[in-house]
Write an enzyme that holds these catalytic residues in place. Structure first.
Site, PDB file in Angstrom:
ATOM      1  N   GLU A   1       0.813  -1.218   0.000  1.00  0.00           N
ATOM      2  CA  GLU A   1       0.000   0.000   0.000  1.00  0.00           C
ATOM      3  C   GLU A   1       0.847   1.270   0.000  1.00  0.00           C
ATOM      4  OE1 GLU A   1      -2.866  -0.171   3.201  1.00  0.00           O
ATOM      5  OE2 GLU A   1      -4.239  -1.286   1.929  1.00  0.00           O
TER       6      GLU A   1
ATOM      7  N   GLU B   1      -6.919  -7.647  -0.580  1.00  0.00           N
ATOM      8  CA  GLU B   1      -7.467  -7.560   0.779  1.00  0.00           C
ATOM      9  C   GLU B   1      -8.948  -7.210   0.732  1.00  0.00           C
ATOM     10  OE1 GLU B   1      -5.295  -5.154   3.589  1.00  0.00           O
ATOM     11  OE2 GLU B   1      -3.369  -5.806   2.779  1.00  0.00           O
TER      12      GLU B   1
END
Ligand code: GAL
Length: 632
Positions: free
Chosen positions: A184, A253
């Protein structure tokens, strides 16, 4: 595309061949629709299980339950700080036995997505980085900085080499079909300015040069350089598109629940909503999705991130913290996976088409000239409705997707749960019940006192107030700040007759203040604001007064730009003043005595040898700093 049957046979062969001296090596690539394993596109359902968040004894059962729930892939991060607690000293034992975990997944016939990071976030202490990294001269984390890149490359290569040695990559006949580098970074890249882009390009080149033979992904990285696949994280990812039309749409995710914070609510994500999100993703062209978490588990020891992330990492996941299936979530998702797999041939054979269905409605059809047809009908509004599709009428509850593997019959609607429900009950005994109980002796409990203030030989004196993490290097959560100060009784701040107050300001996360060895006050921050500023009423004696401040960290920060530089501890000011305001004594720059850690920690508590524990005559009930142990 080859026929599905071949994929099934390949699946069996892969399982059987995992440890058969790499007799069967799968070539993993990708195209715009899917990961391609030995020339065949795959629809893959994946779930996160982090190996150090359960015990090796639990792994086979957790993995079997994942398989029974319809998973093809198990995803795990790799946690650098538990593997290399001291630079160049590695530990892969017990819960840290990554190779064993990967092999256990393979033995169950499932595949692995290995997210090496090595920055992982993950509600893990310091985001997975070892603390020693912070002390390397000139280091700047997660940017174009040579000392950082050297260490990141060394650890990533170490893990890749370990996996290669054990022949664990699919390219060698093993289960690992995918790997992740970084995590991320796109969420924070702008804060790193001009260093960000070269860093991410370097990370991509470094990872691909390790030659794993399987694709790499970067999550939440819109500018992931080719051939790295950028992937989506979030509660919903149906609207996501990868940054090139040569890459498949992947979801690394899908948050099955959320993190538990101390003092916060226990998160809950309904099975229907999770199922809706999954079906929407496959409806809109996704072919790989991963539940984060499928089994969350436990943050053992001091591994939890923070601040104030709880020990439980249950996550409201389909398999709960204790390894029990959570119903109806687990069962409903299993049913969703079955329905999606019934569509697999059509999904993989072609691109989606979106015939119009009406406002807040969406039909998606995967239809081939060879007669395959699968459809998804979605109602993204909140009211129930009835739609007409291909001349037939379908009832669609609000916020739901119907899956039609033959374009006619509904195999499943995500809002209709057929799986059984289960409400577990827990029987527990709280410490407060025990220590507050009227019985003076409780045979099940014993205790040890922790001295207030400095008690260890390795204490040291420094002028001024020290930042905690730089002082302890996270070797303990505890740092004592101690001072002795003379009071004449004629200090101006005592003269107005009002209450004396000890003012303490701290970067967090919690503190206990003792004056003349008695607890005067305690205060904790919280996950949103760990800082503390507190006025504690105190009674001062004429002559010497001791001030002992015990500062605590509760999990080091694991997320955000430059999170690694977030400080903790009593950086001041620390003052004695009057509750009425006015004059005061600033103690901040005095000579403070420091002690890192507690005596009990040096003794190995709470395990420690049993002879140290006191059981009689009674349990101390109001004595601060007591170690308690339950014997049952
Ligand atoms: C994501 C992150 C994960 C985890 C998750 C929240 O942003 O990539 O590691 O922290 O959030 O549980």
């Amino acid at each position: 595309m080859a026929a599905r049957g071949k994929g099934f046979l390949l699946g069996i062969a892969l399982v059987a061949g995992v440890f058969a001296a790499s007799s069967l090596c799968a070539n993993v690539t990708y195209d715009h629709r899917a990961l391609v394993v030995d020339g065949e596109r795959r629809v893959l359902v994946s779930g996160s299980i982090h190996y150090p968040r359960s015990t090796p004894e639990m792994w086979p059962d957790l993995i079997q339950k994942s398989k029974d729930g319809g998973l093809d892939v198990i995803e795990t991060y790799v946690f650098w700080n538990i593997h290399e607690p001291v630079r160049n000293q590695y530990d892969f034992e017990g819960r840290k036995d990554l190779v064993k975990f990967v092999k256990t997944v393979a033995e169950a016939g499932l595949l692995v997505h290995l997210r090496i990071g090595p920055y992982v976030c993950a509600e893990w202490n310091y985001g997975g980085f070892p603390l020693w990294l912070h002390f390397i001269p000139g280091i700047q984390f997660r940017t174009n900085n040579e000392p950082f890149k050297t260490e990141m490359q060394r650890f990533t290569a170490k893990i890749v080499d370990m996996m290669k040695q054990e022949k664990l990559y699919a390219s060698q006949g093993g289960p690992i079909i995918l790997s992740q580098i970084e995590n991320e970074y796109g969420n924070v890249a702008s804060a790193y300015g001009s260093g960000a882009k070269p860093y991410i390009n370097w990370a991509a080149t470094m990872a691909t040069s390790l030659d794993t033979g399987v694709p790499w992904v970067m999550c939440q990285q819109g500018d992931a350089p080719d051939p790295i696949i950028n992937t989506c994280n979030g509660f919903y990812c149906d609207q996501f598109t990868p940054n090139s039309n040569t890459k498949p749409k992947m979801w690394t995710e899908n948050w099955s629940g959320w993190v538990i914070y101390f003092g916060g609510a226990v998160p809950y994500r309904p099975a229907e909503d999770l199922a809706f999100a999954v079906a929407r993703f496959f409806q809109r062209g996704g072919t790989f999705q991963n539940y984060y978490m499928y089994h969350g588990g436990t943050n053992f020891g001091r591994t939890t991130g923070g601040p104030f992330i709880a020990t439980s990492y249950d996550y409201d996941a389909p398999i709960d913290e204790y390894g029990l299936v959570r119903q109806p979530k687990w069962g409903h998702l299993r049913d969703v996976h079955k329905a999606i797999k019934l569509c697999e041939d059509a999904l993989l054979a072609t691109d989606p088409a979106y015939p119009s269905l009406g406002p807040n409605l969406e039909a998606t059809v995967y239809k081939t000239d060879t007669g395959l047809c699968a459809a998804f009908l979605a109602n993204v509004g909140t009211s129930d409705t009835t739609v007409t599709f291909n001349g037939k009428s379908y009832q669609l509850p609000g916020w739901s997707v119907s899956i039609l593997p033959d374009c006619k019959n509904v195999a499943l609607n995500t809002a209709k749960v057929n799986s059984m429900s289960m409400i577990p009950t827990f029987v527990y005994e709280s410490l407060s019940e025990v220590v507050d109980s009227s019985s003076t002796v409780n045979a099940d409990w014993s205790w040890i006192n922790e001295p207030v203030g400095i008690s260890k030989d390795d204490s040291f004196v420094k002028p001024g107030l020290l930042e905690q993490i730089n002082t302890t290097a996270d070797s303990s959560d505890y740092l004592w700040y101690s001072l002795s100060t003379d009071i004449t009784g004629e200090e101006p701040f005592l003269e107005d007759g009002s209450q004396a107050v000890l003012r303490v300001e701290s970067l967090g996360h919690a503190l206990h203040a003792f004056v003349n060895k008695k607890l005067a006050g305690s205060k904790a921050g919280n996950s949103d604001n760990p800082k503390i500023a507190v006025d504690i009423p105190v009674t001062l004696l004429t002559g010497k007064n001791t001030i002992d401040l015990l500062s605590l960290t509760v999990g080091l920060q694991n997320y955000g730009a430059f999170y690694d530089k977030t400080g903790a501890g009593i950086t001041g000011p620390v003052k004695l003043k009057s509750s009425a305001g006015g004059s005061m004594i600033d103690l901040s720059s005095q000579q403070w005595t420091y002690q890192i850690g507690l005596q009990g920690e040096d003794k190995g508590l709470p395990s420690g040898s049993s002879s140290m524990w006191i059981t009689k005559p009674s349990l101390p009930k109001t004595q601060p700093l007591t170690w308690y142990k339950k014997h049952k």
